[in-house]
Design a protein around this motif. Structure first.
Motif, PDB file in Angstrom:
ATOM      1  N   HIS A 144       0.817  -1.225   0.000  1.00 27.71           N
ATOM      2  CA  HIS A 144       0.000   0.000   0.000  1.00 27.71           C
ATOM      3  C   HIS A 144       0.842   1.263   0.000  1.00 27.71           C
ATOM      4  N   VAL A 145       2.070   1.139   0.492  1.00 27.26           N
ATOM      5  CA  VAL A 145       2.973   2.282   0.589  1.00 27.26           C
ATOM      6  C   VAL A 145       4.291   1.869  -0.041  1.00 27.26           C
ATOM      7  N   ARG A 146       4.923   2.768  -0.764  1.00 26.18           N
ATOM      8  CA  ARG A 146       6.189   2.461  -1.424  1.00 26.18           C
ATOM      9  C   ARG A 146       7.218   1.959  -0.420  1.00 26.18           C
ATOM     10  N   ASP A 147       8.076   1.093  -0.876  1.00 24.27           N
ATOM     11  CA  ASP A 147       8.979   0.393   0.045  1.00 24.27           C
ATOM     12  C   ASP A 147      10.123   1.249   0.594  1.00 24.27           C
ATOM     13  N   ASP A 148      10.321   2.448   0.073  1.00 24.19           N
ATOM     14  CA  ASP A 148      11.375   3.308   0.620  1.00 24.19           C
ATOM     15  C   ASP A 148      10.821   4.362   1.592  1.00 24.19           C
ATOM     16  N   PHE A 149       9.548   4.239   1.944  1.00 25.24           N
ATOM     17  CA  PHE A 149       8.913   5.180   2.864  1.00 25.24           C
ATOM     18  C   PHE A 149       9.355   4.861   4.288  1.00 25.24           C
ATOM     19  N   THR A 150       9.723   5.904   5.053  1.00 20.68           N
ATOM     20  CA  THR A 150      10.201   5.713   6.426  1.00 20.68           C
ATOM     21  C   THR A 150       9.401   6.569   7.404  1.00 20.68           C
ATOM     22  N   SER A 151       9.662   6.359   8.672  1.00 15.98           N
ATOM     23  CA  SER A 151       8.991   7.176   9.688  1.00 15.98           C
ATOM     24  C   SER A 151       9.423   8.638   9.571  1.00 15.98           C
ATOM     25  N   ALA A 152      10.637   8.884   9.078  1.00 16.79           N
ATOM     26  CA  ALA A 152      11.066  10.271   8.844  1.00 16.79           C
ATOM     27  C   ALA A 152      10.200  10.921   7.767  1.00 16.79           C
ATOM     28  N   ASP A 153       9.773  10.143   6.790  1.00 18.53           N
ATOM     29  CA  ASP A 153       8.872  10.657   5.762  1.00 18.53           C
ATOM     30  C   ASP A 153       7.505  10.971   6.352  1.00 18.53           C
ATOM     31  N   PHE A 154       7.066  10.152   7.304  1.00 18.08           N
ATOM     32  CA  PHE A 154       5.810  10.417   8.005  1.00 18.08           C
ATOM     33  C   PHE A 154       5.880  11.795   8.676  1.00 18.08           C
ATOM     34  N   VAL A 155       7.012  12.077   9.310  1.00 20.46           N
ATOM     35  CA  VAL A 155       7.209  13.374   9.961  1.00 20.46           C
ATOM     36  C   VAL A 155       7.151  14.503   8.927  1.00 20.46           C
ATOM     37  N   LEU A 156       7.796  14.317   7.779  1.00 23.59           N
ATOM     38  CA  LEU A 156       7.762  15.343   6.721  1.00 23.59           C
ATOM     39  C   LEU A 156       6.338  15.636   6.272  1.00 23.59           C
ATOM     40  N   ILE A 157       5.572  14.582   6.064  1.00 25.72           N
ATOM     41  CA  ILE A 157       4.188  14.760   5.615  1.00 25.72           C
ATOM     42  C   ILE A 157       3.367  15.481   6.678  1.00 25.72           C
ATOM     43  N   THR A 158       3.492  15.052   7.930  1.00 28.39           N
ATOM     44  CA  THR A 158       2.674  15.673   8.971  1.00 28.39           C
ATOM     45  C   THR A 158       3.071  17.121   9.206  1.00 28.39           C
ATOM     46  N   ARG A 159       4.363  17.410   9.152  1.00 30.14           N
ATOM     47  CA  ARG A 159       4.786  18.809   9.326  1.00 30.14           C
ATOM     48  C   ARG A 159       4.307  19.678   8.171  1.00 30.14           C
ATOM     49  N   GLY A 160       4.373  19.156   6.968  1.00 29.51           N
ATOM     50  CA  GLY A 160       3.878  19.912   5.816  1.00 29.51           C
ATOM     51  C   GLY A 160       2.393  20.194   5.927  1.00 29.51           C
ATOM     52  N   ALA A 161       1.646  19.183   6.338  1.00 30.57           N
ATOM     53  CA  ALA A 161       0.200  19.369   6.497  1.00 30.57           C
ATOM     54  C   ALA A 161      -0.096  20.356   7.625  1.00 30.57           C
ATOM     55  N   MET A 162       0.635  20.231   8.744  1.00 32.37           N
ATOM     56  CA  MET A 162       0.402  21.161   9.861  1.00 32.37           C
ATOM     57  C   MET A 162       0.728  22.593   9.460  1.00 32.37           C
ATOM     58  N   ALA A 163       1.733  22.779   8.627  1.00 27.87           N
ATOM     59  CA  ALA A 163       2.075  24.126   8.162  1.00 27.87           C
ATOM     60  C   ALA A 163       0.959  24.704   7.293  1.00 27.87           C
ATOM     61  N   ASN A 164       0.114  23.845   6.763  1.00 29.60           N
ATOM     62  CA  ASN A 164      -0.994  24.294   5.920  1.00 29.60           C
ATOM     63  C   ASN A 164      -2.332  24.331   6.656  1.00 29.60           C
TER      64      ASN A 164
END
Length: 188
Positions: A144-164
């Motif tokens: 369901h999620v690309r195999d190079d996705f990490t928890s650090a990427d989760f942080v990037l996504i959540t921070r980007g969304a929170m900034a918006n």
């Protein structure tokens, strides 16, 4: 309530709660420009009382993050119970962001110029991180999620969304676009 808070006298617990509530309100209203003496005044305590609970603004922000991480960990535990790995990941991501949306002080603490003192909230952060790792592993293994996705990427996504999450921006659209980008190639 933390173990340290349980050991406090009732009046000390009330003061700590009043300080955290005042800080949360003021950070929400005015951002990082809020001064310690303003927080003490809003809480109805002296500056010395505030400093007995929190060494500085950084420690206060860490406490705000720590109290929110308890709620975030509950969201993560609930998402982990979702049987479908892709839906489990989605529930984690959206649940985390919906919880963050209701707490501008938390967003300031995570996104602001003052990095929280993570040492103060290491246990909460570790519990949350372990659940996130398990959910990610299931979503990756199920394709369901690309195999190079990490928890650090989760942080990037959540921070980007929170900034918006300010000024009427559509953070949900931001997340939907990102979810398309992290979906495993086979499931696109």
């Amino acid at each position: 309530m933390t173990e340290a808070e349980l050991r406090m006298r009732a009046d000390a617990r009330r003061n700590r709660r009043a300080i955290l509530d005042a800080a949360r309100d003021l950070f929400t209203e005015r951002g990082d420009v809020v001064q310690i003496d303003e927080i003490a005044e809003r809480a109805g305590v002296g500056v010395g009382t505030l400093y007995r609970h929190f060494a500085d603004k950084k420690a206060l922000l860490a406490a705000i993050v720590g109290s929110r991480f308890e709620a975030m960990t509950a969201v993560a535990r609930e998402a982990e119970q979702v049987e479908d790995p892709g839906e489990s990941f989605r529930a984690l991501l959206l649940g985390y962001l919906e919880t963050a949306e209701t707490d501008a002080a938390y967003r300031l603490a995570v996104l602001g110029p003052e990095e929280p003192d993570w040492q103060e909230i290491n246990d909460e952060k570790q519990q949350f991180g372990e659940i996130v790792e398990r959910i990610l592993a299931r979503a990756i293994d199920a394709g369901h999620v690309r195999d190079d996705f990490t928890s650090a990427d989760f942080v990037l996504i959540t921070r980007g969304a929170m900034a918006n999450m300010t000024q009427g921006r559509d953070w949900r659209r931001h997340v939907e676009l990102l979810l398309e980008g992290i979906r495993a190639a086979a499931s696109r």
